[in-house]
Enzyme design. Structure first.
Site, PDB file in Angstrom:
ATOM      1  N   HIS A  85       0.818  -1.213   0.000  1.00  0.00           N
ATOM      2  CA  HIS A  85       0.000   0.000   0.000  1.00  0.00           C
ATOM      3  C   HIS A  85       0.854   1.266   0.000  1.00  0.00           C
ATOM      4  O   HIS A  85       0.352   2.337  -0.314  1.00  0.00           O
ATOM      5  CB  HIS A  85      -1.039  -0.012   1.123  1.00  0.00           C
ATOM      6  CG  HIS A  85      -0.534   0.312   2.491  1.00  0.00           C
ATOM      7  ND1 HIS A  85      -0.246  -0.647   3.445  1.00  0.00           N
ATOM      8  CD2 HIS A  85      -0.277   1.491   3.089  1.00  0.00           C
ATOM      9  CE1 HIS A  85       0.148  -0.060   4.548  1.00  0.00           C
ATOM     10  NE2 HIS A  85       0.135   1.234   4.368  1.00  0.00           N
ATOM     11  N   ASP A 221       1.201  -7.670   2.318  1.00  0.00           N
ATOM     12  CA  ASP A 221       1.310  -6.235   2.047  1.00  0.00           C
ATOM     13  C   ASP A 221       2.768  -5.775   1.881  1.00  0.00           C
ATOM     14  O   ASP A 221       3.325  -5.112   2.742  1.00  0.00           O
ATOM     15  CB  ASP A 221       0.633  -5.466   3.191  1.00  0.00           C
ATOM     16  CG  ASP A 221       0.315  -4.023   2.820  1.00  0.00           C
ATOM     17  OD1 ASP A 221       0.876  -3.533   1.812  1.00  0.00           O
ATOM     18  OD2 ASP A 221      -0.464  -3.384   3.539  1.00  0.00           O
ATOM     19  N   SER A 653       4.004   2.212   8.435  1.00  0.00           N
ATOM     20  CA  SER A 653       3.790   1.238   7.382  1.00  0.00           C
ATOM     21  C   SER A 653       5.091   0.997   6.657  1.00  0.00           C
ATOM     22  O   SER A 653       5.763   1.943   6.259  1.00  0.00           O
ATOM     23  CB  SER A 653       2.758   1.744   6.389  1.00  0.00           C
ATOM     24  OG  SER A 653       1.509   1.360   6.806  1.00  0.00           O
TER      25      SER A 653
HETATM   26  N1  ARG Z   1      -4.539   0.457   7.427  1.00  0.00           N
HETATM   27  C1  ARG Z   1      -3.241   0.466   6.832  1.00  0.00           C
HETATM   28  C2  ARG Z   1      -2.619   1.856   6.944  1.00  0.00           C
HETATM   29  O1  ARG Z   1      -3.122   2.686   7.631  1.00  0.00           O
HETATM   30  C3  ARG Z   1      -3.267  -0.030   5.434  1.00  0.00           C
HETATM   31  C4  ARG Z   1      -3.925   0.850   4.442  1.00  0.00           C
HETATM   32  C5  ARG Z   1      -3.930   0.384   3.005  1.00  0.00           C
HETATM   33  N2  ARG Z   1      -4.831  -0.685   2.755  1.00  0.00           N
HETATM   34  C6  ARG Z   1      -6.126  -0.545   2.356  1.00  0.00           C
HETATM   35  N3  ARG Z   1      -6.845  -1.625   2.193  1.00  0.00           N
HETATM   36  N4  ARG Z   1      -6.698   0.611   2.131  1.00  0.00           N
HETATM   37  O2  ARG Z   1      -1.947   2.393   6.121  1.00  0.00           O
HETATM   38  N1  GLU Z   2      -1.070   1.330   7.604  1.00  0.00           N
HETATM   39  C1  GLU Z   2      -0.424   2.371   8.340  1.00  0.00           C
HETATM   40  C2  GLU Z   2       0.530   3.215   7.497  1.00  0.00           C
HETATM   41  O1  GLU Z   2       0.338   3.414   6.328  1.00  0.00           O
HETATM   42  C3  GLU Z   2       0.279   1.775   9.488  1.00  0.00           C
HETATM   43  C4  GLU Z   2      -0.717   1.261  10.378  1.00  0.00           C
HETATM   44  C5  GLU Z   2      -0.960   2.200  11.490  1.00  0.00           C
HETATM   45  O2  GLU Z   2      -1.535   3.273  11.304  1.00  0.00           O
HETATM   46  O3  GLU Z   2      -0.551   1.783  12.555  1.00  0.00           O
HETATM   47  O4  GLU Z   2       1.453   3.809   7.999  1.00  0.00           O
END
Ligand code: ARG
Ligand code: GLU
Length: 718
Positions: A85, A221, A653
């Site tokens: 991502h 990921d 991330s």
């Molecule tokens: N929750 C994760 C973060 O904050 C992954 C985000 C990307 N994935 C998604 N399915 N939108 O970045």
């Molecule tokens: N998915 C998040 C990012 O893009 C990390 C997950 C979080 O927020 O802890 O940094």
């Protein structure tokens, strides 16, 4: 009796010493603050192995990736791992219907096939040091925040200029603990960062936005990039003859896995936390601001997903946009639930009462800080909401943002100092920008979203804040019907298609371009921005000054109030270390979640009819034959993801998850939904970070994608 108390005290003390610690810690202070604690929890390396400015150390392998992720270097040829991502924007930009790397994945089979990415950079920290005394030189307590800010920026400027920064050598002076400490940081910034590989989305984004922010998770990921440098191994611009960057140190990889209770740490760039704000602000965030954002984003998501499900082209065009909107939307829902479930507001209020009691008892300088702060929060809420409306309903709307960018062109035309040649160059740049913008634009989707944003703008209670002009137009000319207004704008504007706009731009000239400001779409954007720039932003920044001042004093008070422990500074997109243990958790009554997931779970989630849950035949075959190579666990399964009690946030991330020896065992990519409130209120009983098992990552590269040449570049420990 006394003895038992003493014993209890020692046991509690010991327990505190060896259980996970809330907070993201500053690398150069590790030795002083955390090293013995980390070692007591199981770490077998030293603070100097992690951070050292004179010798190669782990920090040399940690990268600030792109606009807000982390990456880690895993070979002496600059090979870099981050999340799928985090590379999503790049993968998407290289994708078309004919070669859809999002759906099918991409693998460069040699360096010549690696793909260049304009607008992508990788930043590596070279050193950091405390400059609080220099930065605060000349400051007195009696000064206003404005005067204080002026002196601080003067002082910081001097420090920075002395180090002769360039585009490739970045120097920052950053505030920690809300301006109670200042740290100087130097970085090398690399601009040639190429895409090496990405798994198909049904691996890299398996479970999609449905599984996002949730455990148990089965998302592969990750994506692979490579940093390039010039012939002297120095940071430089993109160029064909650049060579792979040779880092001072790269991470070694352990294929030995982990078990519950094992020490781990996350080394990366957490973006922003607000652990020390008053209860009233947490209440505002979760009960006023988040609900508005959640509601509007839900509407945008419905519009996009309907269109994406029916049209492959739209799916590619809107996939990255959708993921971005969905990510915040879901996080805030989790944040609200967590704050409520944790009774966090009431607990913070209680803490604030004891703080004020303590302050009244000999620490008078803090006696009224909370009261003043609360008053200020009430005053600024209408403006913060106006800002939130502008951001969510204005700034985050494709055509509003894009059409507004033409202000620069109109201004150049009117600028007496600008030559005709400059204007023409700019005009050409805008004409070529249409390719990039309209590649991912669909008018029906955009209009439907525009209608929702206009509705939101129109419904905002502008008490005391001047209304954007178009809101009046809607009331006087359209009888309050926001849809009619939106349809009018889209029927008349040249911005609604690339053809129309390019035709217009090709015919225009320096004299005529000012007419563009009559375009109804441009007009709308201009109104939205003007309201923000003229009426909201100035008031907000005067509030910001007062908030900064109160938050700094409050933070200082909190540090003194908690003199028995060290409080960690809030995240601020600087390099940090969070440490904890591999740990299962109980999300709710009678439910216990295991600390790792396996490939079997992917097969259980499989659904060929849902894009996010498709499993490719090749992955199934590898699973059926248990053909895991050297990447399988000793338990016979293929581990996919695991969780631990490391305090992380957005920006983490792609951060490496390291074991007690400092070897790479995973890539951080998410948190559990029950724990996303950790940005405001960390609680070890609910909060876990989610990591990709490095063995699954390498299994996909090697066994699934047949890109074993990349694995051969890496270094493995026994
Ligand atoms: N929750 C994760 C973060 O904050 C992954 C985000 C990307 N994935 C998604 N399915 N939108 O970045
Ligand atoms: N998915 C998040 C990012 O893009 C990390 C997950 C979080 O927020 O802890 O940094």
């Amino acid at each position: 009796m006394k003895k038992t108390y003493l014993l209890l005290f020692i046991i509690v003390g010991l327990f505190q010493q060896t259980s996970a610690k809330e907070g993201m810690w500053i690398p150069y202070l590790l030795e002083k603050i955390n090293a013995s604690d980390m070692q007591a929890m199981g770490m077998r390396i030293t603070a100097e192995d992690i951070y050292n400015v004179n010798q190669p150390s782990l920090k040399d392998a940690i990268v600030f990736f792109g606009r807000g992720c982390t990456g880690e270097i895993v070979s002496d040829k600059g090979l870099l791992l981050t999340n799928h991502h985090c590379g999503y924007g790049q993968i998407q930009k290289h994708s078309t219907i004919d070669h859809d790397y999002l759906t099918d994945g991409f693998w460069a089979m040699n360096m010549a096939e690696e793909l260049k990415n304009p607008n992508l950079s990788a930043r590596i920290l070279t050193s950091m040091s405390d400059v609080t005394a220099e930065v605060l030189d000349g400051i007195t307590d009696a000064m206003s925040q404005n005067e204080r800010n002026d002196i601080i920026s003067e002082n910081a400027k001097k420090i920075i200029e002395d180090l002769e920064p360039t585009k490739f050598h970045r120097v920052d002076v950053r505030a920690f603990y809300n301006g109670n400490q200042y740290i100087l940081m130097e970085y090398n910034v690399f601009f040639d960062v190429r895409l090496v590989g990405a798994p198909p989305s049904n691996i890299g984004k398996f479970g999609g936005d449905t599984d996002n922010w949730m455990w148990p998770r089965h998302t592969g990921d990750f994506s692979v990039f490579r940093i390039y440098a010039n012939a002297e191994n120095k940071a430089c611009e993109i160029a064909d003859n650049n060579i792979p960057y040779k880092p001072k140190q790269h991470l070694k990889i352990s294929l030995n896995g982990y078990k519950e209770g094992d020490f781990t740490f996350i080394f990366g760039y957490p973006g922003r936390t607000q652990e020390y704000i008053p209860a009233r602000q947490v209440e505002y965030i979760t009960q006023t601001m988040n609900p508005f954002k959640i509601d509007l984003r839900r509407k945008k998501l419905d519009i996009m997903s309907n269109a994406m499900n029916n049209d492959k082209k739209i799916r590619i065009q809107y996939s990255a946009k959708y993921a971005g909107v969905a990510n915040g939307w879901k996080k805030w829902i989790g944040e609200n639930t967590g704050i409520k479930g944790n009774n966090a507001i009431a607990e913070k209020q209680e803490m604030e009462s004891s703080f004020t009691e303590w302050a009244n008892d000999g620490h008078k300088e803090y006696a009224t800080v909370i009261e003043e702060y609360n008053k200020l929060i009430e005053e600024k809420i209408p403006y913060e909401m106006a800002y939130t409306y502008f951001i969510e309903a204005g700034y985050y709307q494709d055509l509003i943002k894009y059409s507004y960018s033409y202000t620069a062109l109109i201004n150049t035309a009117a600028d007496m100092d600008a030559t005709d040649e400059e204007f023409n160059q700019k005009l050409q740049a805008f004409i070529s920008s249409t390719d990039r913008f309209y590649k991912d634009f669909n008018i029906d989707v955009d209009l439907a979203i525009f209608k929702e944003t206009v509705r939101a703008f129109h419904s905002f209670p502008y008490e005391g804040i001047s209304t954007p002009k178009f809101v009046e137009t809607i009331n006087t000319k359209y009888n309050g019907n926001t849809d009619k207004y939106a349809e009018y704008v889209y029927s008349k504007s040249v911005f609604t298609s690339k053809e129309k706009l390019v035709k217009y731009l090709n015919k225009t000239n320096r004299k005529k371009i000012s007419k563009l400001s009559k375009d109804p779409m441009y007009n709308h954007s201009f109104d939205a921005y003007a309201t923000y720039i003229n009426n909201i932003s100035p008031v907000l920044s005067s509030f910001t000054n007062k908030t900064d001042s109160l938050q700094r004093i409050y933070m200082k008070g909190l540090i003194e109030f908690n003199s028995d422990k060290t409080l960690a500074a809030d995240a601020n997109s600087t390099l940090r270390i969070a440490y904890g243990k591999v740990q299962a958790f109980n999300p709710r009554d009678a439910v216990k979640y295991n600390y790792f997931t396996t490939l079997k779970g992917i097969m259980q989630k499989e659904d060929p009819d849902i894009y996010d849950y498709v499993v490719m035949p090749k992955l199934k075959a590898l699973y059926n034959e248990r053909d895991f190579g050297k990447y399988g666990d000793t338990d016979g399964s293929m581990h996919v993801c695991f969780i631990a009690s490391n305090h992380t946030t957005g920006g983490n991330s792609g951060s490496p998850a390291l074991n007690a020896n400092g070897d790479l065992i995973g890539i951080n990519f998410d948190r559990n939904w029950e724990g996303t409130m950790s940005d405001l209120n960390y609680d070890i009983s609910r909060c876990r970070n989610i990591m990709l098992d490095i063995r699954y990552c390498l299994f996909i590269i090697d066994k699934y994608a047949g890109a074993g040449h990349l694995v051969e570049e890496m270094t493995f420990v026994e």
